[in-house]
Enzyme design. Structure first.
Site, short mmCIF file in Angstrom:
data_model
loop_
_atom_site.label_atom_id
_atom_site.label_comp_id
_atom_site.label_asym_id
_atom_site.label_seq_id
_atom_site.Cartn_x
_atom_site.Cartn_y
_atom_site.Cartn_z
N HIS A 105 1.06 -1.16 -0.03
CA HIS A 105 0.03 0.12 -0.03
C HIS A 105 0.90 1.20 0.19
O HIS A 105 2.26 1.04 0.45
CB HIS A 105 -0.85 0.13 1.21
CG HIS A 105 -2.00 -1.01 1.32
ND1 HIS A 105 -1.75 -2.00 2.24
CD2 HIS A 105 -2.78 -1.45 0.40
CE1 HIS A 105 -2.70 -2.88 2.06
NE2 HIS A 105 -3.56 -2.61 1.13
N ASP A 144 2.65 1.54 3.21
CA ASP A 144 3.53 0.62 3.75
C ASP A 144 4.99 0.90 3.31
O ASP A 144 5.84 0.53 3.83
CB ASP A 144 3.24 -0.77 2.91
CG ASP A 144 1.81 -1.67 3.31
OD1 ASP A 144 1.50 -1.29 4.36
OD2 ASP A 144 1.32 -2.10 2.33
N GLU A 192 -9.49 -4.71 -7.85
CA GLU A 192 -9.60 -5.82 -6.93
C GLU A 192 -11.08 -5.86 -6.44
O GLU A 192 -11.27 -4.93 -5.52
CB GLU A 192 -8.71 -5.85 -5.84
CG GLU A 192 -8.70 -7.10 -4.85
CD GLU A 192 -7.71 -7.16 -3.87
OE1 GLU A 192 -6.72 -6.34 -3.77
OE2 GLU A 192 -7.88 -7.90 -2.75
N GLU A 238 -9.08 -12.18 -5.85
CA GLU A 238 -8.79 -12.62 -4.45
C GLU A 238 -9.61 -13.73 -4.31
O GLU A 238 -10.85 -13.46 -4.39
CB GLU A 238 -8.88 -11.67 -3.39
CG GLU A 238 -8.82 -12.12 -1.99
CD GLU A 238 -8.31 -11.40 -0.96
OE1 GLU A 238 -7.71 -10.43 -0.94
OE2 GLU A 238 -8.85 -12.01 0.34
N HIS A 267 -12.56 -13.15 -1.89
CA HIS A 267 -13.42 -12.02 -2.37
C HIS A 267 -14.63 -12.96 -3.41
O HIS A 267 -15.71 -12.63 -3.59
CB HIS A 267 -12.87 -11.01 -3.24
CG HIS A 267 -12.04 -10.22 -2.25
ND1 HIS A 267 -11.13 -9.01 -2.52
CD2 HIS A 267 -11.83 -10.41 -0.75
CE1 HIS A 267 -10.58 -8.53 -1.43
NE2 HIS A 267 -10.94 -9.59 -0.31
N ASP A 280 -14.45 -11.68 5.82
CA ASP A 280 -13.19 -12.00 4.87
C ASP A 280 -11.97 -12.69 5.89
O ASP A 280 -11.60 -12.11 6.85
CB ASP A 280 -12.60 -10.89 4.48
CG ASP A 280 -11.70 -11.04 3.37
OD1 ASP A 280 -11.32 -12.09 2.88
OD2 ASP A 280 -11.07 -9.92 2.92
N ASP A 285 -9.13 -14.81 4.73
CA ASP A 285 -7.72 -14.83 4.50
C ASP A 285 -7.10 -16.05 4.92
O ASP A 285 -5.91 -15.90 5.43
CB ASP A 285 -6.96 -13.24 4.58
CG ASP A 285 -7.80 -12.30 4.04
OD1 ASP A 285 -8.26 -12.31 3.06
OD2 ASP A 285 -7.39 -11.06 4.50
N ASP A 342 -2.73 -13.12 -0.14
CA ASP A 342 -3.24 -12.33 0.97
C ASP A 342 -3.80 -13.12 2.14
O ASP A 342 -5.09 -13.44 2.15
CB ASP A 342 -4.36 -11.48 0.30
CG ASP A 342 -4.63 -10.10 1.20
OD1 ASP A 342 -3.93 -9.81 2.05
OD2 ASP A 342 -5.23 -9.21 0.47
#
Ligand code: XUL
Ligand code: MN
Length: 346
Positions: A51, A54, A174, A210, A213, A248, A250, A283
């Site tokens: 990001h 980040d 995304e 993803e 998702h 979500d 992950d 992810d």
């Protein structure tokens, strides 16, 4: 026959986390930034997903941003890593409470576009041309809050502004159907691709898919991937896993449904994903119960799962599959796959 793909793997530093969740605080110490970047090669990874913040905090002036970015680039070069994708974090600032590009307040929309442009500038500084838009807050909690038709136009306008701002980046949407918003405007890969085709440069507009998702949208991730691959629009992935229609999760790739993970690897491998430099991105989150010492295991395990499933995909006799397809012997085809997954002879 073309030579087999040597896959390259990536993840974002947010995948090494302190374990905070909406109901409780952190449970692990924060891993030092340089140590996180060191973990990549140790774990068998080649590239970093970032990001904007980040890399450096989003509110630094441009000179300080350049200095901070150069430092990070130096660490990456030292580690032999490259930046695969970069994404603006358009969901934490107070000005993005009501959405970023679709906020009702014009000043907030301007903030979002300016920040997104700055993220493209950062991408250039770290030598990355892949730009990801996860449109976290582009949606509503109540449908009457915004004009949905206008919202779609605003998303296309923002996407276009980015394509114009940097003529070299390519943008991947995304899609995610919910969380944090109740209803997202672009809930599926199909929606995201339709928006990409409406932009001023569809050739630079694609998707990152993803697993979780797609599952949250009630769709099969392997089929979503095949759809995007057919359009030559699958430019990155976030592989993980998910237990049904919940928040979500992950989870580690393949940890919930091995066959579903196998199907994703199958589709990617058969379509030659990775041959144009695409990475296998992950992810994934460590369980909250995980200790600091083990806080990268979920990444190593997901990569191992991909590679083991790849071996299995490559071991399936394509000729046999074709024969069974031609004869419509799907019961036998199913057992062929199940036996292969269980390591049993057919
Ligand atoms: C959110 C999500 C994000 C994006 C990057 O669910 O997946 O981490 O992948 O912004
Ligand atoms: Mn993701």
């Amino acid at each position: 026959m073309s030579s087999p793909t040597t896959y390259r793997f990536s993840f974002g530093p947010w995948n090494i986390s302190t374990g905070a969740d909406p109901f409780g605080p952190t449970v692990r110490n924060e891993m030092e930034y340089a140590r996180k970047l060191k973990a990549y090669k140790e774990l068998g990874f080649d590239a970093v997903q970032f990001h904007d913040d980040d890399i450096v905090p989003a509110d630094l002036d441009w000179q300080a941003t350049l200095r901070g970015t150069a430092e990070v680039k130096k660490i990456l070069d030292g580690e032999g890593l490259f930046v695969e994708i970069i994404a603006p974090r358009l969901w934490e600032d107070p000005r993005t409470v009501d959405g970023a590009f679709t906020a009702n307040n014009p000043a907030d929309r301007k903030y979002a576009i300016d920040r997104a442009k700055r993220c493209a500038d950062l991408a250039r500084e770290v030598g990355c041309k892949n730009y990801v838009l996860w449109l976290a807050r582009e949606g509503t909690y109540i449908r009457e809050a915004k004009c949905a038709k206008t919202a779609h136009a605003r998303i296309v306008d923002a996407w276009n502004a980015l394509l114009e701002h940097d003529k070299e980046i390519r943008i991947m949407g995304e899609a995610k159907p919910n969380e944090p918003v109740d209803h997202a405007y672009l809930p599926t890969v199909g929606h995201m691709m339709a928006i990409g085709y409406k932009t001023i440069d569809p050739s630079r507009s694609g998707v990152l898919i993803e697993t979780a998702h797609s599952l949250l949208a009630g769709l099969d991730p392997a089929d979503d991937m095949a759809f995007a691959l057919f359009h030559d629009k699958l430019w990155s992935v976030h592989l993980n896993d998910q237990n049904g229609l919940k928040y979500d999760q992950d989870k580690v790739f393949g940890s919930v449904d091995l066959r579903r993970a196998f199907n994703q690897v199958w589709v990617l491998e058969k379509a030659g994903y990775g041959k144009n430099g695409e990475c296998v991105g992950l992810d994934v989150k460590a369980m909250r119960t995980t200790t600091f010492e083990d806080s990268t295991l979920h990444l190593a395990n997901s990569r191992t799962m991909f590679l083991r499933l790849l071996d299995i995909v490559r071991s399936v006799d394509e000729k046999q599959v074709e024969e069974l397809r031609a004869a419509r012997k799907y019961e036998q085809l199913e057992m062929l796959i199940l036996n292969t997954l269980m390591g049993k002879k057919n």
